[in-house]
Design a protein around this motif. Structure first.
Motif, PDB file in Angstrom:
ATOM      1  N   ASP A  28     -60.594  67.439  12.445  1.00 45.84           N
ATOM      2  CA  ASP A  28     -60.177  67.508  11.183  1.00 45.84           C
ATOM      3  C   ASP A  28     -59.072  68.390  11.289  1.00 45.84           C
ATOM      4  N   CYS A  29     -59.150  69.599  12.075  1.00 44.74           N
ATOM      5  CA  CYS A  29     -57.932  70.452  12.520  1.00 44.74           C
ATOM      6  C   CYS A  29     -56.646  69.763  13.227  1.00 44.74           C
ATOM      7  N   TRP A  30     -57.070  68.818  14.021  1.00 47.35           N
ATOM      8  CA  TRP A  30     -56.063  67.966  14.587  1.00 47.35           C
ATOM      9  C   TRP A  30     -55.237  67.202  13.506  1.00 47.35           C
ATOM     10  N   PRO A  42     -53.441  79.300  12.177  1.00 48.77           N
ATOM     11  CA  PRO A  42     -53.864  80.081  10.859  1.00 48.77           C
ATOM     12  C   PRO A  42     -53.824  79.620   9.572  1.00 48.77           C
ATOM     13  N   VAL A  43     -53.004  78.579   9.159  1.00 46.22           N
ATOM     14  CA  VAL A  43     -53.158  78.081   7.802  1.00 46.22           C
ATOM     15  C   VAL A  43     -54.568  77.439   8.032  1.00 46.22           C
ATOM     16  N   TYR A  44     -54.794  76.812   8.765  1.00 43.90           N
ATOM     17  CA  TYR A  44     -56.082  75.971   8.844  1.00 43.90           C
ATOM     18  C   TYR A  44     -57.341  76.961   8.820  1.00 43.90           C
ATOM     19  N   GLU A  45     -57.305  77.851   9.606  1.00 44.55           N
ATOM     20  CA  GLU A  45     -58.348  78.990   9.199  1.00 44.55           C
ATOM     21  C   GLU A  45     -58.398  79.570   8.037  1.00 44.55           C
ATOM     22  N   ALA A  46     -57.300  79.717   7.273  1.00 41.54           N
ATOM     23  CA  ALA A  46     -57.471  80.340   5.958  1.00 41.54           C
ATOM     24  C   ALA A  46     -58.056  79.443   5.165  1.00 41.54           C
ATOM     25  N   LEU A  47     -57.928  78.085   5.381  1.00 42.03           N
ATOM     26  CA  LEU A  47     -58.694  77.289   4.459  1.00 42.03           C
ATOM     27  C   LEU A  47     -60.104  76.692   4.966  1.00 42.03           C
TER      28      LEU A  47
END
Length: 75
Positions: A28-30, A42-47
């Motif tokens: 999903d992150c990819w 970091p944007v992915y981590e925030a969500l």
């Protein structure tokens, strides 16, 4: 297995094992980050909070290397 695909019987093949939750998250992150872009993590981590970034990055490396191998095999 290739013979089954050519014969139109690929539905007789075993389905691959489901991915682990960590692998699903890495995939999903990819997709979210449009590939290998650490600056977007970091944007992915925030969500989507990632419980273990060391493991997550290792899975992203596996995805990257697998895709490179596939690209190298194509003419």
């Amino acid at each position: 297995m290739r013979a089954l695909q050519l014969a139109g019987l690929d539905d007789l093949q075993e389905r691959p094992a489901p991915l682990s939750p960590a692998a699903e998250m890495a995939l999903d992150c990819w997709g979210f980050c449009a590939g290998w872009h650490p600056e977007r993590w970091p944007v992915y981590e925030a969500l989507h909070p990632v419980p273990d970034w060391h493991h997550h990055i290792e899975l992203l490396r596996v995805i990257r290397s697998t895709l490179r191998e596939i690209e190298d095999k194509q003419p």
